[in-house]
Design an enzyme around this catalytic site. Structure first.
Site, PDB file in Angstrom:
ATOM      1  N   LEU A 363       0.649  -1.175   0.101  1.00 14.40           N
ATOM      2  CA  LEU A 363       0.273   0.039   0.137  1.00 14.40           C
ATOM      3  C   LEU A 363       0.750   1.183  -0.029  1.00 14.40           C
ATOM      4  O   LEU A 363       2.165   1.221   0.522  1.00 14.40           O
ATOM      5  CB  LEU A 363      -1.031   0.137   1.352  1.00 14.40           C
ATOM      6  CG  LEU A 363      -1.732  -1.036   1.386  1.00 14.40           C
ATOM      7  CD1 LEU A 363      -2.624  -1.219   2.646  1.00 14.40           C
ATOM      8  CD2 LEU A 363      -2.551  -1.376   0.232  1.00 14.40           C
ATOM      9  N   CYS A 364       0.242   2.368  -0.488  1.00  7.42           N
ATOM     10  CA  CYS A 364       0.762   3.483  -0.667  1.00  7.42           C
ATOM     11  C   CYS A 364       0.774   4.234   0.732  1.00  7.42           C
ATOM     12  O   CYS A 364       0.124   5.527   0.544  1.00  7.42           O
ATOM     13  CB  CYS A 364       0.515   4.515  -1.903  1.00  7.42           C
ATOM     14  SG  CYS A 364       1.163   3.657  -3.304  1.00  7.42           S
TER      15      CYS A 364
END
Length: 413
Positions: A363-364
């Site tokens: 995930l960012c």
């Protein structure tokens, strides 16, 4: 210049055996199980470990104390079905969980329904099913009286009590002080009178002071206080008490320094309470309600290494799993100071060389961490990372739709 911190040593995780360097889950080597599931990430729950935990606990408890499973900890239908065959009752916290509980084959008389914000549709569903409803407010009581008047069905009612004490040293405190849960103990007498004025019978009381506690003395003190408080409150009811839920509270070890809770003194205390109940509550069934303690250690979260990166001297193992599937392991589900869950490279269990590595998700966000500078075997792309103690508050307690990544699978083996 500060010296680098030495990664802490975790409580040894021995519940899953190892063969030829691989963890076995339900007797199946991890790489073969991953192929059987068809994709990673996934949660795997071991039937034998679930059954062993229930047997262990029941052997420590007096026969008069019934054991209920709080399915909020893990509502996977197959797992709930397995638990329904080995515990004495199920506790639910929504209409959706109630459907799972009823589908499991557990008798409605052994199902209870708690939660501070039950919708009118859920209350009607619970009354129709004949389960015990733990009432959390006077307004909820009035709603049940209305359902009874409209349908002619008799609601089964217990009062959830917010005690004037809390479970000391608990990871999550759910009683004592102002709380959204239950009815303040000092107002219970007037709520009983209100119920009886509407023709409703109070079957019993539900007291839940806290959870995730590893201190036997704190659990014993809370159970004793709950029992004594119920004895005082029962004096205000016109009908004999038939149900007394003393809550749960037993935790499992997650972090360095944690020790498993000692069941022997807890069982001895409950035996004394059960003996006293023969006089104080001769018609009542006593139970304790546990979720995490029954299922937490029987589960693994498994994800696959997608990339191995080196950033300014630190190793990062980027996996296809993360906080979107396992929010609690990321530290974002109630931890004030983030601590690592026990993590291993499940297909390199016999490695003798270790390195400090960070296990992160795809995930960012910098919050997507499963392991912060943990001592692990040098892992490569394709290896399987496992997070222990993942049988409770995993898939359904995580934001699986965050950033649009695939949902996690669950299997019971």
């Amino acid at each position: 210049m500060n010296a680098p911190k030495t990664p802490p040593v975790h409580v040894p995780m021995s519940q899953f055996p190892v063969r030829d360097g691989e963890l076995l889950v339900g007797g199946i080597p991890l790489t073969r199980l991953a192929a059987r599931v068809g994709s990673t990430p996934f949660y795997a729950y071991d039937r034998q470990l679930l059954s062993e935990r229930v047997r262990e606990l029941k052997s420590a408890l007096p026969a008069a104390i019934k054991l209920h499973y709080a399915i909020k900890a893990n509502p996977m239908p197959a797992l709930v079905g397995h638990m329904a065959g080995i515990v004495d009752g199920l506790d639910v916290a929504s209409g959706g969980e109630l459907t799972v509980a009823l589908d499991s084959g557990m008798s409605p008389k052994d199902i209870s329904f708690a939660g501070p914000g039950k919708r009118i549709e859920e209350l009607r569903q619970a009354v129709a099913a004949g389960v015990l409803i733990n009432v959390e407010s006077p307004a909820e009581l009035d709603a049940l009286a209305g359902i009874a008047a409209d349908t002619g069905w008799t609601p089964r009612i217990a009062l959830r009590v917010n005690p004037d004490f809390e479970l000391k040293s608990s990871g999550m405190r759910m009683g004592g002080g102002p709380k959204q849960f239950g009815i303040d103990a000092e107002t219970i007498p007037e709520v009983i009178a209100r119920a009886e004025s509407q023709g409703l019978v109070i079957e019993g009381f539900h007291l839940f002071a806290g959870s995730q506690n590893l201190q036997a003395e704190s659990i014993i003190e809370a159970q004793r206080k709950c029992f004594d408080l119920a004895g005082e409150l029962a004096k205000h009811a016109s009908h004999p008490i038939r149900s007394l839920n003393l809550g749960g509270g037993l935790g499992i070890p997650y972090f360095p320094g944690n020790q498993r809770v000692d069941l022997a003194p807890i069982g001895a205390n409950l035996a004394q309470i059960a003996e006293e109940a023969k006089t104080r509550f001769p018609q009542a069934e006593l139970c304790i309600e546990l979720g995490r303690y029954l299922v937490g250690e029987a589960g693994l979260y498994v994800c696959r290494v997608l990339d191995r990166k080196l950033s300014r001297g630190q190793v990062f193992l980027v996996t296809d799993g993360g906080l979107h599937h396992h929010l609690s392991a990321s530290g974002n589900f109630g931890q004030v100071i983030r601590k690592n869950y026990p993590v291993a490279i499940g297909n390199r269990m016999d490695a003798t060389t270790l390195e400090a590595a960070n296990v992160v998700g795809p995930l960012c966000t910098p919050l997507d961490i499963l392991g912060d500078r943990m001592m692990l075997p040098p892992a490569q792309v394709g290896d399987l990372v496992v997070v222990y103690q993942s049988g409770a508050y995993g898939a359904t307690a995580s934001p699986q739709r965050f950033l649009g990544h695939p949902a996690v699978a669950e299997v019971l083996v």
